[in-house]
Design a protein around this motif. Structure first.
Motif, PDB file in Angstrom:
ATOM      1  N   UNK A 262      19.662   7.875   6.823  1.00  0.00           N
ATOM      2  CA  UNK A 262      21.020   8.203   6.368  1.00  0.00           C
ATOM      3  C   UNK A 262      21.216   9.704   6.192  1.00  0.00           C
ATOM      4  N   UNK A 263      20.234  10.378   5.594  1.00  0.00           N
ATOM      5  CA  UNK A 263      20.347  11.817   5.419  1.00  0.00           C
ATOM      6  C   UNK A 263      20.506  12.540   6.740  1.00  0.00           C
ATOM      7  N   UNK A 264      19.786  12.078   7.749  1.00  0.00           N
ATOM      8  CA  UNK A 264      19.837  12.695   9.074  1.00  0.00           C
ATOM      9  C   UNK A 264      21.200  12.514   9.721  1.00  0.00           C
ATOM     10  N   UNK A 265      21.730  11.300   9.708  1.00  0.00           N
ATOM     11  CA  UNK A 265      22.995  11.076  10.403  1.00  0.00           C
ATOM     12  C   UNK A 265      24.150  11.794   9.696  1.00  0.00           C
ATOM     13  N   UNK A 266      24.106  11.883   8.375  1.00  0.00           N
ATOM     14  CA  UNK A 266      25.136  12.642   7.663  1.00  0.00           C
ATOM     15  C   UNK A 266      25.063  14.116   8.052  1.00  0.00           C
ATOM     16  N   UNK A 267      23.837  14.654   8.075  1.00  0.00           N
ATOM     17  CA  UNK A 267      23.661  16.062   8.459  1.00  0.00           C
ATOM     18  C   UNK A 267      24.169  16.316   9.872  1.00  0.00           C
ATOM     19  N   UNK A 268      23.886  15.390  10.790  1.00  0.00           N
ATOM     20  CA  UNK A 268      24.340  15.548  12.172  1.00  0.00           C
ATOM     21  C   UNK A 268      25.857  15.517  12.268  1.00  0.00           C
ATOM     22  N   UNK A 269      26.490  14.632  11.495  1.00  0.00           N
ATOM     23  CA  UNK A 269      27.958  14.547  11.519  1.00  0.00           C
ATOM     24  C   UNK A 269      28.593  15.802  10.927  1.00  0.00           C
TER      25      UNK A 269
ATOM     26  N   UNK B 218      20.510  16.712   0.078  1.00  0.00           N
ATOM     27  CA  UNK B 218      20.878  17.962   0.746  1.00  0.00           C
ATOM     28  C   UNK B 218      22.070  17.749   1.680  1.00  0.00           C
ATOM     29  N   UNK B 219      22.040  16.642   2.437  1.00  0.00           N
ATOM     30  CA  UNK B 219      23.127  16.369   3.388  1.00  0.00           C
ATOM     31  C   UNK B 219      24.452  16.167   2.675  1.00  0.00           C
ATOM     32  N   UNK B 220      24.431  15.408   1.596  1.00  0.00           N
ATOM     33  CA  UNK B 220      25.678  15.121   0.871  1.00  0.00           C
ATOM     34  C   UNK B 220      26.218  16.361   0.179  1.00  0.00           C
ATOM     35  N   UNK B 221      25.326  17.179  -0.360  1.00  0.00           N
ATOM     36  CA  UNK B 221      25.773  18.410  -1.001  1.00  0.00           C
ATOM     37  C   UNK B 221      26.368  19.378   0.026  1.00  0.00           C
ATOM     38  N   UNK B 222      25.743  19.437   1.194  1.00  0.00           N
ATOM     39  CA  UNK B 222      26.283  20.294   2.252  1.00  0.00           C
ATOM     40  C   UNK B 222      27.663  19.811   2.685  1.00  0.00           C
ATOM     41  N   UNK B 223      27.810  18.493   2.796  1.00  0.00           N
ATOM     42  CA  UNK B 223      29.103  17.928   3.189  1.00  0.00           C
ATOM     43  C   UNK B 223      30.201  18.333   2.216  1.00  0.00           C
TER      44      UNK B 223
ATOM     45  N   UNK C  15      33.976  20.572   2.031  1.00  0.00           N
ATOM     46  CA  UNK C  15      35.188  19.794   1.781  1.00  0.00           C
ATOM     47  C   UNK C  15      35.186  18.423   2.412  1.00  0.00           C
ATOM     48  N   UNK C  16      34.006  17.921   2.785  1.00  0.00           N
ATOM     49  CA  UNK C  16      33.894  16.612   3.437  1.00  0.00           C
ATOM     50  C   UNK C  16      33.399  15.592   2.423  1.00  0.00           C
TER      51      UNK C  16
END
Length: 214
Positions: free
Chosen positions: A122-129, A162-167, A171-172
């Motif tokens: 999940x972390x990977x696919x969020x980061x990729x999106x 990390x992925x969710x915080x970056x999102x 503003x995502x």
């Protein structure tokens, strides 16, 4: 099933997540960008049809929503993840479609996805999106990720935190949909992912075919 039971009412989303602007003489079309991230591992065999039906109902409601009398410019992207038929080097993640206004194409691709095997990162696919799509840089535009699956949110080398915080720094908003009972989704950190990115956690009960929102 009514989308409102998912707690993701299009009207509420538009009113709460889009910055308030002065009303122009000619209403500006609100921009809504949505990325659908769907687990296509074998463990989703009994739930994938339900998950994508729920996701598509949300898309349809957003498409018909209005803000200040204007219909949205709705752009939807599609990723699949967790499928053994995908590249291991790319983390079993595939961008099926970039952000597009062609909702017929999105529907066609979404409902054509097949399940196979399973390493669900999940972390990977969020980061990729987050990094792989042409997201708007305007704070006035609504940007949302919907990720659906049924395995632990913690799998893979990319930390979901990390992925969710970056999102959310871009503003995502990240909404998570766990395909299983609510407590299992909480225990496997799907709710934590949503909480980190100002989103909503939803569970789909596979026995009763209902959604619960926390």
């Amino acid at each position: 099933m009514n989308v409102s039971r998912l707690g993701i009412s299009a009207a509420a989303v538009l009113l709460s997540a889009v910055s308030v602007m002065a009303v122009p003489a000619v209403p500006k079309r609100p921009v809504i960008q949505v990325a659908i991230l769907l687990d296509t591992s074998s463990s989703m065999d009994g739930l994938i049809d339900q998950a994508r039906t729920q996701l598509w109902r949300v898309v349809n409601e957003l498409a018909t929503a209005k803000k200040q009398g204007a219909s949205p410019d709705l752009q939807v992207a599609l990723y699949e993840y967790g499928n053994d038929g995908l590249s291991a080097e790319k983390g079993y993640v595939r961008k099926v479609l970039p952000l597009t206004n062609d909702l017929d194409r999105v529907s066609e691709e979404l409902f054509a996805l097949k399940t196979n095997g399973g390493e669900e990162y999940c972390g990977k696919v969020i980061a990729e999106a987050v990094k792989g799509l042409d997201w708007s840089i305007s704070n006035h535009d609504l940007k949302i990720i919907f990720i659906a699956g049924n395995e632990a949110f913690t799998q893979g080398s990319v930390d979901f935190r990390d992925s969710c915080k970056t999102a959310i720094t871009r503003g995502i908003v990240v909404n998570t949909i766990f395909c299983g009972d609510q407590q299992s989704g909480i225990d496997t950190h799907w709710k934590d992912g949503a909480d980190l990115a100002d989103g909503r956690f939803t569970s789909i009960d596979q026995n009763y075919r209902v959604a619960e929102v926390v």
